[in-house]
Design a protein around this motif. Structure first.
Motif, PDB file in Angstrom:
ATOM      1  N   VAL A 169      -9.738  -8.773   5.442  1.00 21.98           N
ATOM      2  CA  VAL A 169      -8.460  -8.494   6.100  1.00 21.98           C
ATOM      3  C   VAL A 169      -7.904  -7.215   5.482  1.00 21.98           C
ATOM      4  O   VAL A 169      -7.786  -7.110   4.260  1.00 21.98           O
ATOM      5  N   ASP A 170      -7.567  -6.272   6.334  1.00 19.95           N
ATOM      6  CA  ASP A 170      -7.140  -4.946   5.893  1.00 19.95           C
ATOM      7  C   ASP A 170      -5.689  -4.947   5.401  1.00 19.95           C
ATOM      8  O   ASP A 170      -4.769  -5.250   6.152  1.00 19.95           O
ATOM      9  N   PHE A 171      -5.533  -4.595   4.138  1.00 18.55           N
ATOM     10  CA  PHE A 171      -4.214  -4.388   3.538  1.00 18.55           C
ATOM     11  C   PHE A 171      -4.141  -2.983   2.939  1.00 18.55           C
ATOM     12  O   PHE A 171      -3.387  -2.748   2.001  1.00 18.55           O
ATOM     13  N   SER A 172      -4.920  -2.059   3.484  1.00 22.10           N
ATOM     14  CA  SER A 172      -4.961  -0.708   2.919  1.00 22.10           C
ATOM     15  C   SER A 172      -3.617   0.009   3.040  1.00 22.10           C
ATOM     16  O   SER A 172      -3.355   0.957   2.304  1.00 22.10           O
ATOM     17  N   ASP A 173      -2.756  -0.472   3.931  1.00 23.91           N
ATOM     18  CA  ASP A 173      -1.432   0.131   4.075  1.00 23.91           C
ATOM     19  C   ASP A 173      -0.450  -0.361   3.018  1.00 23.91           C
ATOM     20  O   ASP A 173       0.663   0.156   2.911  1.00 23.91           O
ATOM     21  N   SER A 174      -0.845  -1.357   2.229  1.00 23.02           N
ATOM     22  CA  SER A 174       0.076  -1.917   1.234  1.00 23.02           C
ATOM     23  C   SER A 174      -0.663  -2.403  -0.011  1.00 23.02           C
ATOM     24  O   SER A 174      -0.546  -3.570  -0.385  1.00 23.02           O
ATOM     25  N   PRO A 175      -1.413  -1.513  -0.667  1.00 22.89           N
ATOM     26  CA  PRO A 175      -2.176  -1.956  -1.846  1.00 22.89           C
ATOM     27  C   PRO A 175      -1.295  -2.436  -3.001  1.00 22.89           C
ATOM     28  O   PRO A 175      -1.761  -3.200  -3.846  1.00 22.89           O
ATOM     29  N   ASP A 176      -0.030  -2.040  -3.024  1.00 25.16           N
ATOM     30  CA  ASP A 176       0.867  -2.477  -4.103  1.00 25.16           C
ATOM     31  C   ASP A 176       1.118  -3.981  -4.088  1.00 25.16           C
ATOM     32  O   ASP A 176       1.553  -4.543  -5.093  1.00 25.16           O
ATOM     33  N   CYS A 177       0.853  -4.620  -2.964  1.00 20.20           N
ATOM     34  CA  CYS A 177       1.103  -6.065  -2.915  1.00 20.20           C
ATOM     35  C   CYS A 177       0.151  -6.831  -3.825  1.00 20.20           C
ATOM     36  O   CYS A 177       0.387  -8.000  -4.118  1.00 20.20           O
ATOM     37  N   PHE A 178      -0.895  -6.164  -4.307  1.00 21.69           N
ATOM     38  CA  PHE A 178      -1.875  -6.828  -5.168  1.00 21.69           C
ATOM     39  C   PHE A 178      -1.643  -6.568  -6.654  1.00 21.69           C
ATOM     40  O   PHE A 178      -2.449  -6.989  -7.477  1.00 21.69           O
ATOM     41  N   VAL A 179      -0.561  -5.892  -6.993  1.00 21.12           N
ATOM     42  CA  VAL A 179      -0.261  -5.654  -8.404  1.00 21.12           C
ATOM     43  C   VAL A 179      -0.095  -7.003  -9.083  1.00 21.12           C
ATOM     44  O   VAL A 179       0.745  -7.814  -8.693  1.00 21.12           O
ATOM     45  N   ASN A 180      -0.953  -7.246 -10.076  1.00 22.56           N
ATOM     46  CA  ASN A 180      -0.817  -8.495 -10.821  1.00 22.56           C
ATOM     47  C   ASN A 180      -0.535  -8.174 -12.280  1.00 22.56           C
ATOM     48  O   ASN A 180      -0.893  -7.119 -12.781  1.00 22.56           O
ATOM     49  N   LEU A 181       0.140  -9.097 -12.916  1.00 21.42           N
ATOM     50  CA  LEU A 181       0.633  -8.888 -14.272  1.00 21.42           C
ATOM     51  C   LEU A 181      -0.127  -9.811 -15.216  1.00 21.42           C
ATOM     52  O   LEU A 181       0.154 -11.001 -15.285  1.00 21.42           O
ATOM     53  N   ASN A 182      -1.108  -9.234 -15.914  1.00 26.92           N
ATOM     54  CA  ASN A 182      -2.008 -10.020 -16.758  1.00 26.92           C
ATOM     55  C   ASN A 182      -1.701  -9.972 -18.241  1.00 26.92           C
ATOM     56  O   ASN A 182      -2.199 -10.798 -18.987  1.00 26.92           O
TER      57      ASN A 182
END
Length: 195
Positions: A169-182
């Motif tokens: 599923v294409d989310f290339s317009d919103s890659p920031d939604c995958f920022v995770n805090l590890n």
């Protein structure tokens, strides 16, 4: 299009959080708010069927919704949570998101539902550069394959994808939604860390 009401969504909070010093990531506060609450705030307008996979602090997570632990007790990572989610959810389609991503898209559920076809077994988010395997939607028919996969001791998700009809599923317009805090450092960079 698959209707969002026909899906369940599981927040994966069952990890060991080794990079976070063993602290339960979903319960760590970012700007005075537990990380899981950011995820719930983003998911709630999209679905009414939210579950939580947690292997620790289950009583603390109960305030947010139904909680269940992994079936496999050797911490097989997110795959253990996905397996448990497929066992516990009441719908045929079960989505998964991590507990440490405060910017989940506000149309995440709809995008996944639009991408479902009759042949789809697994849908995986793609940010334009990389697949995001913990942002995913599975059909329950994958459960026997996933169970066998984990029983063999496999952990490489790409191997399971090859056994199933997997689409992206294409989310290339919103890659920031995958920022995770590890790590504590990432939390500090993202916002004010509360202990």
């Amino acid at each position: 299009m698959l209707q969002p009401t026909l899906t369940s969504w599981v927040i994966l909070a069952g990890g060991q959080a080794s990079r976070m010093g063993g602290k339960d990531k979903g319960l760590i506060a970012l700007n005075n708010k537990p990380l899981i609450e950011y995820v719930i705030d983003r998911l709630t307008p999209q679905t009414s069927n939210i579950l939580i996979n947690a292997n620790r602090n289950q009583d603390d997570y109960q305030q947010y919704g139904p909680v269940f632990g992994d079936h496999f007790q050797n911490f097989p990572g997110p795959m253990g949570g996905i397996h448990a989610g497929l066992l516990h959810a009441s719908t045929d389609w079960v989505g998964f998101v991590p507990c440490d991503c405060p910017r989940i898209n506000e149309d995440l559920v709809e995008r996944f539902c639009r991408a479902v076809t009759d042949e789809t077994d697994i849908l995986v988010a793609h940010d334009g550069d990389h697949q995001q395997p913990v942002f995913t939607l599975y059909h329950k028919r994958v459960l026997p394959k996933l169970t066998a996969f984990l029983e063999r001791g496999d952990r490489k998700i790409i191997l399971l994808y090859k056994e199933c009809h997997t689409q992206y599923v294409d989310f290339s317009d919103s890659p920031d939604c995958f920022v995770n805090l590890n790590t504590p450092e990432e939390l500090t960079q993202f916002g004010q860390l509360e202990s």
